[in-house]
Motif scaffolding. Structure first.
Motif, short mmCIF file in Angstrom:
data_model
loop_
_atom_site.label_atom_id
_atom_site.label_comp_id
_atom_site.label_asym_id
_atom_site.label_seq_id
_atom_site.Cartn_x
_atom_site.Cartn_y
_atom_site.Cartn_z
N UNK A 7 0.91 -1.69 -0.33
CA UNK A 7 0.27 -0.40 -0.28
C UNK A 7 0.98 1.16 -0.61
N UNK A 8 0.19 2.12 -0.62
CA UNK A 8 1.12 2.75 -1.00
C UNK A 8 0.04 4.28 0.46
N UNK A 9 1.12 4.49 0.78
CA UNK A 9 1.11 5.82 2.11
C UNK A 9 1.53 7.23 1.13
N UNK A 10 0.70 8.04 2.54
CA UNK A 10 0.57 9.50 1.85
C UNK A 10 1.69 10.13 1.44
N UNK A 11 2.56 9.78 2.44
CA UNK A 11 4.31 10.37 1.84
C UNK A 11 5.27 9.26 0.46
N UNK A 12 4.00 8.64 -0.62
CA UNK A 12 4.95 7.90 -0.89
C UNK A 12 5.74 6.55 -0.92
N UNK A 13 5.04 6.26 0.17
CA UNK A 13 6.39 4.80 1.02
C UNK A 13 5.50 3.56 0.89
N UNK A 14 5.86 2.59 0.26
CA UNK A 14 5.04 1.70 -0.04
C UNK A 14 5.49 0.36 0.73
#
Ligand SMILES: [Zn+2]
Length: 109
Positions: free
Chosen positions: A40-47
Motif C-alpha cells: 500500500x502506498x502511504x501519503x508520503x509515497x512509501x510502500x
C-alpha cells in the motif's frame, strides 16, 4: 476516475467502498485480492505492507480521523509496517492514514 494501470499498483487504487469486511476486494476481472498481501502506498509515497488487521473495538471506539464517521465494527483497520494505521473509509471515500498514539492500550489493563 482512477487511472487503470496494468502494473501491480492496483491495491492502493481500490475505492474504499469496494473493500469487503474480510479485507479483500474483487476486481472487475473477477479476481479476489487479499489486501493483507498487497503493498500500500502511504501519503508520503512509501510502500508499506500490512503487518496485521484489527477491528474497531467497543472499548476504543474510533472515528475516521478525516471525516469523523464511525468506523463500523465489521470493518478492518490495517496496521502497516511503518507503524501507521490505514483505513479504507467509504464515507469520505479515501484511504485514511494516521499514526496511532496507542493511548487506548492503557485503557485495557
Ligand atoms: Zn472518513
Amino acid at each position: 476516475m482512477e487511472e487503470n494501470n496494468d502494473d501491480e499498483n492496483i491495491d492502493y487504487c481500490v475505492p474504499p467502498s469496494e473493500v469487503r469486511s474480510d479485507g479483500t476486494v474483487i476486481t472487475s476481472e473477477g479476481y479476489v485480492i487479499d489486501l493483507l498481501n498487497c503493498e500500500h502506498m502511504s501519503p508520503d509515497g512509501e510502500l508499506c505492507m500490512p503487518v496485521m488487521v484489527y477491528r474497531n473495538d467497543i472499548r476504543c471506539e474510533k472515528d475516521c480521523p478525516q471525516c469523523s464517521a464511525t468506523i463500523a465494527d465489521e470493518k478492518q483497520i490495517f496496521l502497516m509496517d511503518n507503524g501507521e494505521n490505514c483505513y479504507p473509509c467509504a464515507d469520505c471515500n479515501s484511504w485514511v492514514w494516521w499514526e496511532e498514539d496507542e493511548l487506548w492500550m492503557y485503557w485495557l489493563e
